[in-house]
Design a protein around this motif. Structure first.
Motif, PDB file in Angstrom:
ATOM      1  N   VAL A   4       0.840  -1.204   0.000  1.00  0.00           N
ATOM      2  CA  VAL A   4       0.000   0.000   0.000  1.00  0.00           C
ATOM      3  C   VAL A   4       0.881   1.262   0.000  1.00  0.00           C
ATOM      4  O   VAL A   4       0.482   2.309   0.518  1.00  0.00           O
ATOM      5  N   SER A   5       2.051   1.148  -0.586  1.00  0.00           N
ATOM      6  CA  SER A   5       2.940   2.309  -0.675  1.00  0.00           C
ATOM      7  C   SER A   5       2.253   3.444  -1.431  1.00  0.00           C
ATOM      8  O   SER A   5       1.561   3.220  -2.430  1.00  0.00           O
ATOM      9  N   GLY A   6       2.450   4.652  -0.934  1.00  0.00           N
ATOM     10  CA  GLY A   6       1.870   5.816  -1.577  1.00  0.00           C
ATOM     11  C   GLY A   6       0.434   6.085  -1.188  1.00  0.00           C
ATOM     12  O   GLY A   6      -0.152   7.084  -1.620  1.00  0.00           O
ATOM     13  N   LEU A  26      -0.664  -1.775   7.941  1.00  0.00           N
ATOM     14  CA  LEU A  26      -0.721  -0.851   6.812  1.00  0.00           C
ATOM     15  C   LEU A  26       0.535   0.013   6.746  1.00  0.00           C
ATOM     16  O   LEU A  26       1.090   0.239   5.664  1.00  0.00           O
ATOM     17  N   ALA A  27       0.993   0.484   7.903  1.00  0.00           N
ATOM     18  CA  ALA A  27       2.207   1.304   7.933  1.00  0.00           C
ATOM     19  C   ALA A  27       3.425   0.497   7.506  1.00  0.00           C
ATOM     20  O   ALA A  27       4.293   1.002   6.782  1.00  0.00           O
ATOM     21  N   GLY A  30       3.844   0.399   3.853  1.00  0.00           N
ATOM     22  CA  GLY A  30       4.125   1.629   3.135  1.00  0.00           C
ATOM     23  C   GLY A  30       3.100   2.728   3.198  1.00  0.00           C
ATOM     24  O   GLY A  30       3.316   3.817   2.643  1.00  0.00           O
ATOM     25  N   ALA A  31       1.965   2.513   3.871  1.00  0.00           N
ATOM     26  CA  ALA A  31       0.951   3.563   3.952  1.00  0.00           C
ATOM     27  C   ALA A  31       1.336   4.620   4.984  1.00  0.00           C
ATOM     28  O   ALA A  31       2.007   4.321   5.977  1.00  0.00           O
ATOM     29  N   GLN A  32       0.898   5.837   4.745  1.00  0.00           N
ATOM     30  CA  GLN A  32       0.906   6.875   5.764  1.00  0.00           C
ATOM     31  C   GLN A  32      -0.416   6.749   6.512  1.00  0.00           C
ATOM     32  O   GLN A  32      -1.487   6.734   5.890  1.00  0.00           O
ATOM     33  N   VAL A  33      -0.349   6.662   7.824  1.00  0.00           N
ATOM     34  CA  VAL A  33      -1.538   6.287   8.589  1.00  0.00           C
ATOM     35  C   VAL A  33      -1.883   7.348   9.631  1.00  0.00           C
ATOM     36  O   VAL A  33      -1.038   7.752  10.433  1.00  0.00           O
TER      37      VAL A  33
END
Length: 255
Positions: A4-6, A26-27, A30-33
């Motif tokens: 889930v990058s980006g 999720l983090a 690659g996610a910003q959470v």
């Protein structure tokens, strides 16, 4: 790594349990959470836990029953990270009572948190995702007990069944907009709430054994089992999946 990058995610109920495990997963991918919960102290601990291995997380204290609070949470997420791609409605509460003994106060409390909170999150999450113009994924936490039930969870089962139904309506609405909406239905999971409840029993080892025996797979769930399922629904791997009831219950509901 990087599934889930980006992407930018907002996760409620993230101070503990399944919400915390989901935010961490999720983090890590690659996610910003933006992690949200009503418990600020535990929320700060969760943020630090995510940040320690290099994950990106901010926190927002959120009462999911307040529409104004939801407006602020979504607006702050977009202001901080520029958009909203993933919304995970995980905040939830539970009262053990049958239909005769449940109080109207606790009935209303469970519906406000477990169902109204999901409605408000989707309402304002949809708005942010539409403005972003690239669609998104919404994952609503129901329960296997929103499909089946027990005699002593009248209000909880009602609210979680409502989450199951509203998810389908929202999926129909979101399809043309590129916004996917799915519900996830866990069985018993070894979260702090369940651990505390079992530990309070006279013979906790026997309780764990009896719980495990209810599951064809031979064990109760772990938080990571559910977080992995959420990750799939949040990622582009599930781009053709919407309106799904994803049951993650070790086979409990097929017996």
């Amino acid at each position: 790594m990087g599934r889930v990058s980006g992407k930018v995610a907002l996760v409620t109920g993230a101070a503990s349990g399944l919400g915390r495990a989901t935010a961490k997963r999720l983090a890590a991918e690659g996610a910003q959470v933006m992690i949200a919960d009503i418990n600020e102290t535990r929320l700060a601990e969760a943020r630090d836990e995510i940040a320690q291995p290099g994950g990106q997380a901010m926190l927002h204290v959120l009462d999911v029953t307040s529409e104004e609070a939801w407006e602020r949470a979504v607006a702050e997420t977009v202001a901080a990270f520029g958009k909203l791609d993933i919304l995970v409605n995980c905040a939830g509460v539970l009262s053990i009572a049958d239909i005769e003994s449940e109080t109207f106060e606790k009935w209303s409390w469970q519906h406000r948190v477990n169902l109204d909170g999901v409605f408000l999150g989707m309402k304002h999450g949809f708005k942010a995702m539409r403005q972003g113009g690239t669609g998104g994924s919404i994952i609503n936490f129901s329960s296997v007990l929103g499909i089946l039930s027990l005699s002593n969870i009248a209000a909880y089962s009602s609210a979680k069944g409502g989450v199951r139904a509203i998810t389908k309506s929202a999926a129909l609405h979101g399809g043309p907009l590129g916004i996917r909406v799915n519900s996830i239905h866990p069985g018993h999971v070894r979260t702090e709430m369940v651990i505390d409840g079992v530990s309070a029993a006279d013979y906790p080892d026997e309780v764990w054994q009896k719980l495990a025996e209810q599951y064809p797979i031979g064990r109760v769930g772990e938080p990571g089992d559910i977080a992995d399922a959420v990750l799939f629904l949040a990622s582009d791997e599930s781009s053709f999946v919407t309106g799904l009831e994803m049951v993650v219950d070790g086979g409990y509901s097929i017996q």
